[in-house]
Design a protein around this motif. Structure first.
Motif: not given
Length: 572
Positions: A12-18, A65-68, A73-74, A79-85
């Motif tokens: 619930g707290a993915v910080d892509l800019p950071a 890993v999915p949150v459950e 991973l929610a 996920l696509v954005a993180a791997l792209r970075l």
């Protein structure tokens, strides 16, 4: 390692800019994923351990890993954005580290809760996982796989070799596709999650690292098992369900792999634009030449088109799971192919520096070009994915004729500001029986766009391009209806129809994303550029009268105007 205070990825707290900031500027030799360090490791053909440890420290394994199951991973678009970075800095690192996600997907789909929780804990702790599908003599022909697992009282005895496996040597665990019936067949294969910590060391061996043209530092090797005992708890899903689970898993992994291509395109455009902005020719900088401006403008249009396909497909995992057999195949075929062309165009602008290993950012471009060639092969080549589309031709025609589009699901996938429901991976199917809603409801989307143009909220040129796309999409479905049923002896013409269908999906996705982009102030220049880009591939002969849109797009981007599609927010 477990998540720490530095982690950018928490439930619930993915910080892509950071995350982007912490990865730093790759031009700075002191940044964690610098061009200089990547070039050094590439020359030595050495795995980027230090870079991967930094990604572990920042918490990226949690996104696999999915949150459950204990991860972060929610949303698959995150996920696509993180791997792209990561990929925009070093593609070898993104491939080597991100492979763990691919290794875990079958467990997220079919594993029992305890198995999934244990694997999730291992991945979050930074333990690599391999996905053992391919073998030396069979490639993508999974039904020909020869690694066998004979059932015993306590589990299985596994024999054979998996080869050309990413992380086969480094991986702590490996999800293996094994033959559990001598006759094989669709129900003759199962999946085993082999944990090297729990099997006898003298019963498995690592095959030598394979030297490769690109991703030289990656652990592309293999594993051999010699009557190796694997406990019954390693079985993933039902006995005999291996092939079906793998085919459903590929719908997820093919979508995720588009992140690698998008990051490669980001890096190529950055390197080319930086060089063109400093290089002087004929008394002015290269970037002021008309041909260069148009080349870079068209490359950005191609990138925008590709990232829209990627993001819509990633969101469709949540909102349109029954259509993912089509959408994932389109994404995996379309995006790497577009990016190959972007890299080629940027290479032409760089000239000799595109080939040199010690010039312009430590030779980052020639490394990038080599590295990206493998992405189109991962998880099914372009040929394989287009064959998937061809097998859907009749379903696509029926859906287009009957109008079975899930409008709510399409809207949720295309409205990039809307929250997403949890992904229902159990609803992934091997055949999209109702076809693809994005192309089915294209006419309705075009009517809405025309209404906006009439009200002065879109330009007439964009409305006309959208109308042309709808007409060509209708004609294409007529051609699909004439195509014979798919078989292993598919005619070459069918692959051209599949390529055209990809273009229709790309254009339809762009229109829907634009329609749902509320109050952004971006205008419709990016949409016009995307539509011109896809329509050129659909027209009987190349028409260049509207190619000036690429000049206008480049000028707007150079001036810093907000003209990029909303897919880029948080990752540019």
């Amino acid at each position: 390692m477990t998540a720490t205070a530095t982690s950018c990825f928490r439930p619930g707290a993915v910080d892509l800019p950071a995350f982007d900031r912490m990865l730093g500027d790759p031009s700075d030799p002191g940044s964690p994923l610098s061009y200089a360090r990547g070039a050094e490791l590439d020359r030595a053909e050495e795995f980027p351990d230090d870079m991967c440890r930094e990604l572990d420290r920042l918490g990226l394994p949690g996104m696999y890993v999915p949150v459950e199951h204990g991860g972060a991973l929610a949303r698959y678009d995150e996920l696509v954005a993180a791997l792209r970075l990561v990929a925009r800095r070093d593609l070898t690192v993104a491939i080597g580290h991100g492979k763990t996600f691919l290794g875990g997907v079958c467990v997220w789909l079919a594993g029992d809760p305890g198995q999934a929780a244990a694997l999730g804990a291992d991945i979050v702790a930074g333990r690599p996982v391999a996905w053992g599908l391919t073998e030396r003599g069979h490639g993508s022909d999974l039904l020909a796989s020869e690694v066998t697992a004979a059932e015993t009282a306590g589990g299985y005895r596994v024999s054979g070799e998996k080869w050309l496996i990413n992380n086969a040597t480094r991986g702590t665990l490996a999800c293996l596709l094994v033959r559990t019936r001598p006759e094989g067949g669709p129900r003759g294969f199962s999946l085993l999650l082999a944990d090297k910590r729990r099997i006898p060391r003298d019963r498995y061996r690592h095959l030598p690292k394979v030297r490769t043209h690109g991703i030289r530092g990656a652990d592309i090797s293999g594993i051999g098992l010699d009557d190796c005992p694997v406990p019954s708890g390693a079985l993933v899903g039902e006995p005999g369900g291996g092939i079906e689970t793998v085919l459903r898993a590929l719908q997820i992994t093919r979508t995720a792999c588009t992140a690698l291509s998008l990051g490669a395109a980001d890096q190529a455009l950055r390197l080319a634009a930086d060089f063109a902005g400093r290089r002087e020719l004929y008394g002015r900088t290269l970037i002021r030449l008309p041909h260069v401006r148009r080349t870079l403008g068209e490359a950005h249009a191609a990138l925008f088109s590709a990232e829209i396909v990627s993001v819509v497909a990633a969101r469709a995992l949540h909102t349109l799971p029954a259509e993912m057999s089509v959408l994932s195949a389109v994404a995996k075929s379309y995006v790497p192919t577009r990016v190959d062309k972007i890299i080629e165009a940027c290479g032409e602008l760089l000239g000799a520096r595109a080939f040199l290993t010690g010039a312009h950012e430590h030779g980052a471009f020639q490394k990038l070009e080599r590295d990206h060639r493998v992405v189109g092969i991962f998880d099914g080549s372009t040929f394989v994915n287009q064959h998937v589309l061809i097998s859907h031709f009749q379903a696509l025609v029926r859906g287009h004729r009957d109008g079975t589009a899930d409008e709510d699901g399409i809207a949720a996938a295309a409205d990039l500001s809307a929250p997403l429901p949890p992904a229902r991976l159990d609803r992934l199917t091997l055949l999209a029986r109702n076809g693809c809603g994005l192309t089915q409801n294209l006419r309705a989307a075009v009517r809405e766009l025309r209404a906006r143009a009439a009200a002065g909220r879109a330009t007439p040129a964009v409305a006309e391009l959208a109308e042309e796309l709808a007409e060509r999409c209708d004609r294409l479905h007529g051609e699909l209806a004439k195509s014979p049923p798919a078989s292993q002896y598919v005619q070459p013409e069918a692959f051209e129809l599949a390529r055209q269908y990809e273009m229709c999906v790309a254009g339809a996705s762009a229109i829907r994303v634009w329609l749902h982009d509320r109050g952004s102030g971006r205008g419709d220049l990016w949409l016009e550029a995307c539509l011109v880009y896809v329509l050129r591939a659909l027209r009987p002969s190349s028409r260049t009268a509207d190619d000036d849109v690429f000049d206008r797009l480049f000028d707007a981007l150079s001036a810093g105007r907000p003209v990029a599609p909303p897919t880029t927010e948080g990752v540019r």
